[in-house]
Design an enzyme around this catalytic site. Structure first.
Site, PDB file in Angstrom:
ATOM      1  N   SER A 695       0.920  -1.310   0.087  1.00  0.00           N
ATOM      2  CA  SER A 695      -0.021  -0.073   0.194  1.00  0.00           C
ATOM      3  C   SER A 695       0.993   1.165  -0.016  1.00  0.00           C
ATOM      4  O   SER A 695       1.700   1.444  -0.885  1.00  0.00           O
ATOM      5  CB  SER A 695      -0.771  -0.068   1.177  1.00  0.00           C
ATOM      6  OG  SER A 695      -2.115   1.102   1.198  1.00  0.00           O
ATOM      7  N   ASP A 768      -9.003  -5.145  -5.776  1.00  0.00           N
ATOM      8  CA  ASP A 768      -8.630  -4.238  -4.674  1.00  0.00           C
ATOM      9  C   ASP A 768      -9.691  -3.159  -4.490  1.00  0.00           C
ATOM     10  O   ASP A 768     -10.433  -2.562  -4.948  1.00  0.00           O
ATOM     11  CB  ASP A 768      -7.621  -3.502  -4.970  1.00  0.00           C
ATOM     12  CG  ASP A 768      -6.716  -2.745  -3.836  1.00  0.00           C
ATOM     13  OD1 ASP A 768      -7.393  -2.159  -3.006  1.00  0.00           O
ATOM     14  OD2 ASP A 768      -5.565  -2.636  -3.827  1.00  0.00           O
ATOM     15  N   HIS A 802      -7.533  -5.743  -1.005  1.00  0.00           N
ATOM     16  CA  HIS A 802      -6.493  -4.846  -0.780  1.00  0.00           C
ATOM     17  C   HIS A 802      -5.287  -5.741   0.126  1.00  0.00           C
ATOM     18  O   HIS A 802      -4.012  -5.852  -0.208  1.00  0.00           O
ATOM     19  CB  HIS A 802      -6.509  -3.683  -0.041  1.00  0.00           C
ATOM     20  CG  HIS A 802      -5.235  -2.693   0.078  1.00  0.00           C
ATOM     21  ND1 HIS A 802      -4.886  -1.995  -1.100  1.00  0.00           N
ATOM     22  CD2 HIS A 802      -4.689  -2.207   1.122  1.00  0.00           C
ATOM     23  CE1 HIS A 802      -3.887  -1.250  -0.382  1.00  0.00           C
ATOM     24  NE2 HIS A 802      -3.863  -1.232   0.860  1.00  0.00           N
TER      25      HIS A 802
END
Length: 835
Positions: A695, A768, A802
């Protein structure tokens, strides 16, 4: 016709063909991409991935039982990739009408806190008739602690079960029983809550609902959106509604019937079916707080910003009072002290039979508005007539409220811009009485954190402030951050004077964290203790006197193949004087004198700070038990790598500048200092360094490879690389793109794709759901890297969000990471040519 000459082209047509011909060389290599089968990581990693995780533990309200929750191993890609509906920010399983990615458990067992011995008596809770891999939801203790309720997810429905808590820890398994055959609607979270000790209020699927509406394959017309001139600076939310067909699907799956389910088998329907998102019973079990979503919907924001009606119902389904009907909210970004203008965080006061409490903005929710007071704490007691009582007006944004008793509650307020937080003691019985300041501190100051006030279930089964019987003392527990690492603690706090007495502090060679105060009078605390060599287990510790702690659980090492890994908490300085810290892990059996410097992998995540002093504080502990799980970078320790975990990468506001104004310079300086430390220690080979992150850590990785030649390779997972695609702020950045275009450009690795000479591996979940990391971020960044001749690999994980969940996806991710580093970092060779 094959072999026919091209016709003579002129003008625009000719220019079009030429343009296409120029693009062809860039497009052709893409044909080399291919879908491959899932690969397994090296054997030690694969075995650890397949090991059963350590159980979770829940403490009963009366503090007499530990409920062991057997956790599921990694789900299969078949489960993770099952059909799901993505509607209004939610991800739903259309077969079960629950969340498609909810946490579940495979087994429950009871252990008495007073039990002893290395093999304590355990009583399993079974689900009669269940076959295969049972999927249980998180159990809910009844207020009196005499039973638990939990959901069981079958292939086509979710139903409710309960189990009675036995009188003794010895005996046969406890058989749970199904409360009702009614299918629950768990699309917006846990579908049931206790109403007293004999009933539960649940959201169920309406009878005769019928099949989901089918979307016509033939469009009925265009889909239009229109802005009416009102600013709506929202983040880039995912899984939003996109069409009228989506609206119908959302209504189908979210429409619920409120039902009171009795343990005697009774089922009482309340009200009519609607888009109920929450049903919360009052502590005394006489009232229900019901929240309902309604039209108009939005294609810009998720469900939480849709119009929502909050009402109080009695147990006959009669509306006693309409509390609030918030409108559609497309104008509030929910960032940096900006909030909804109406009531928020509405809940029942924990220490009263039936009193609602909430926080409400006094400045319209806009932090730019000048105001002496910004939030008010309000309550409304049964029978819910008249005007709410205002208990406190706050200078900043209201945070949590810890209710204690009729004359005491603790209210927290925060202001993100100044990184300040305060806690006040108020007297709910006397609203005119001035609040008393309890704590006033920087939210960034970990060393000065006094801890959180401990709570425990009260007579209503609600979490209220834990005090001694005489009401004189409360308790504080915290991480105990210090220059020598985190040392969790428990303090006794005198409510009248604010004086504290330390009862317990974790000491070497253990990391011991207080979990619950079992007996405030005798000073008995439940802790979770671990060390570098000891598996985390639960202990009962008497904090006064010399009594030895008593071990309650005896969990075994889930991955013994990682035994022997060593760790060390290290500190070092950045060239600007900011102190940094990290945990350095070394492989089992490593001998620096014999083996020499190792190839190293650094895994990090930058954070913004308002001061260098806060940024310099040590993070972590040298006494944690290390067993990697999921797609952890620590698995690399089994493959001959050293790992520097969480080397702090602070981005500090200094010299009158915002923190991100010097983002790149500070990032590079932190990375260089980390590598220098490893070399100084003699464990890291400067010529064999890799870096990675997930991330915002992936964003960091791409930036480091754009602006330095410190590393031999990078791994960036599920990142964002072009900040113009998140134009209304990101992480701690408050300025939008139009106020700081140069900053957005300079912080974007996409801008410098032509400068990346270090091999980079990009991995991204194709589903995601993070609001800033759409898969297009990696897709476009890879295209830019490839177009500029970089050494890059882009791996897309089907069905993954994610965070990655499937056993196949995680195994393949670790396979890719090991293969990439073995190829570019481990070999002893010269680094790439300097930039």
């Amino acid at each position: 016709m094959i072999g026919s000459p091209l016709p003579l082209l002129t003008g625009g047509a000719r220019r079009t063909l030429v343009a296409g011909a120029v693009l062809a060389p860039v497009l052709v290599p893409a044909l080399a991409s291919a879908q491959t089968t899932y690969q397994q990581p090296p054997a030690p990693i694969a075995r650890a991935l397949d090991a059963e995780p350590l159980p979770a533990v829940s403490v009963s309200p009366d503090r007499k039982w530990l409920l062991h929750l057997r956790r599921r191993g990694l789900p299969s890609i078949e489960e993770v990739g099952a059909p799901e509906m993505r509607l209004a920010g939610l991800r739903l399983n259309p077969r079960t009408n629950g969340g498609s990615r909810d946490v579940s458990f495979t087994g429950l067992s009871l252990q008495a806190v007073q039990g002893g011995g290395s093999t304590p008596a355990m009583r399993a809770i079974t689900v009669p008739g269940a076959t295969g891999d049972v999927r249980m939801g998180t159990p809910l203790w009844s207020p009196d602690g005499k039973r638990i309720a939990f959901t069981v997810t079958a292939p086509t429905a979710i139903t409710l079960y309960t189990a009675d808590i036995p009188a003794s820890a010895s005996g046969p398994a406890v058989a749970a029983r199904r409360v009702s055959a009614l299918a629950l609607n768990a699309t917006t979270g846990s579908p049931c809550s206790w109403v007293g000790n004999a009933r539960l209020a649940c959201l169920t699927i309406p009878a005769g609902r019928g099949p989901a509406p089918k979307q016509s394959e033939i469009p009925t017309g265009p889909i239009s959106q229109e802005s009416e001139g009102k600013a709506a600076p929202n983040p880039t939310f995912q899984d939003l509604l996109k069409s009228p067909a989506d609206e119908k699907l959302m209504e189908h799956y979210l429409t619920s019937q409120v039902v009171l389910l009795g343990l005697d088998g009774s089922a009482t329907k309340l009200g009519a079916p609607a888009l109920r998102t929450r049903v919360a019973p009052s502590p005394d079990g006489q009232w229900l707080l019901v929240e309902t979503t309604h039209r108009p919907y939005s294609y810009l924001v998720p469900l939480g910003a849709f119009p929502s009606l909050a009402e109080v119902w009695d147990l006959n389904g009669r509306v006693v009072r309409k509390l609030d009907d918030s409108p559609l909210d497309e104008q509030v970004s929910r960032r940096f002290d900006q909030v909804s203008p109406g009531p928020r965080n509405m809940s029942w006061r924990a220490d009263a039979p039936a009193t609602l409490a909430w926080v409400e903005a006094l400045d319209g929710g806009d932090p730019q508005t000048k105001a002496d007071k910004r939030d008010a704490v309000k309550t409304l007691a049964a029978p819910f007539a008249g005007e709410p009582t205002v208990h406190a007006q706050l200078e900043w944004r209201g945070g949590g409220i810890t209710w204690a008793r009729s004359d005491l509650a603790l209210v927290t307020e925060n202001w993100r811009r100044t990184r300040k937080t305060r806690t006040w003691a108020i007297d709910p019985s006397n609203p005119a009485k001035a609040p008393r300041l309890v704590f006033d501190r920087s939210s960034e100051d970990r060393y000065g954190d006094p801890g959180r006030f401990e709570t425990a279930p009260n007579q209503y089964g609600r979490q209220a402030l834990l005090t001694t019987k005489d009401g004189r003392f409360a308790f504080l527990g915290g991480a105990g951050a210090s220059a020598e690492g985190d040392r969790p603690f428990i303090d006794r706090y005198e409510l009248a004077t604010g004086k504290t007495e330390r009862l317990f502090r974790s000491a070497a060679p253990f990391y011991e964290e207080p979990v619950a105060v079992l007996d405030p009078e005798a000073g008995v605390v439940l802790t979770r203790r671990e060390s570098t060599t000891e598996v985390p287990n639960y202990w009962a510790r008497t904090v006064a006197g010399s009594a030895q702690p008593r071990q309650l659980t005896f969990f075994k090492d889930p991955a013994p193949q990682f035994a022997g890994v060593t760790s060390q908490l290290v500190t070092y300085k950045r060239k600007d004087g900011v102190d940094l810290s990290a945990t350095v892990y070394l492989p089992a059996g490593y001998d620096k004198a014999k083996d020499g410097p190792l190839p190293f992998f650094l895994w990090a995540y930058p954070l913004e700070y308002g001061s260098a002093a806060a940024a310099s504080q040590v993070v972590g502990s040298p006494y944690r038990f290390t067993r990697p799980t999921g797609a952890s970078h620590l698995f690399l320790l089994s493959q001959g790598y050293g790992v520097m975990d969480n080397p702090t990468m602070p981005i500090v506001a200094m010299n009158g500048k915002e923190s991100n104004d010097t983002y790149v310079e500070q990032l590079v300086s932190s990375a260089q200092a980390a590598v220098d430390k490893l070399v100084e220690m003699g464990v890291g080979d400067r010529e064999r360094m890799g870096v990675g992150g997930h991330s915002y850590g992936a964003f960091m990785t791409a930036n480091l490879l754009s602006h330095t030649n410190i590393f031999r390779a990078g791994i960036a997972r599920s990142g964002a690389y072009n900040r113009t695609l998140t134009p209304f702020g990101f992480q701690g950045e408050e300025r939008d793109y139009w106020k700081a275009q140069q900053l957005y450009t300079e912080m974007s690795p996409f801008t410098y794709a032509n400068r990346v000479k270090t091999p980079i591996l990009l991995i991204h979940g194709m589903a995601d759901d993070n609001q800033g990391t759409f898969p297009i971020q990696s897709e476009r960044y890879y295209a830019a890297l490839k177009g500029n001749g970089a050494k890059a690999r882009y791996v897309q994980l089907p069905a993954e969000a994610h965070g990655y969940r499937a056993r196949e996806s995680i195994g393949h991710t670790l396979y890719e990471m090991v293969t990439w580093l073995d190829r570019y970092v481990k070999p002893k060779q010269e680094k790439a040519t300097a930039m």
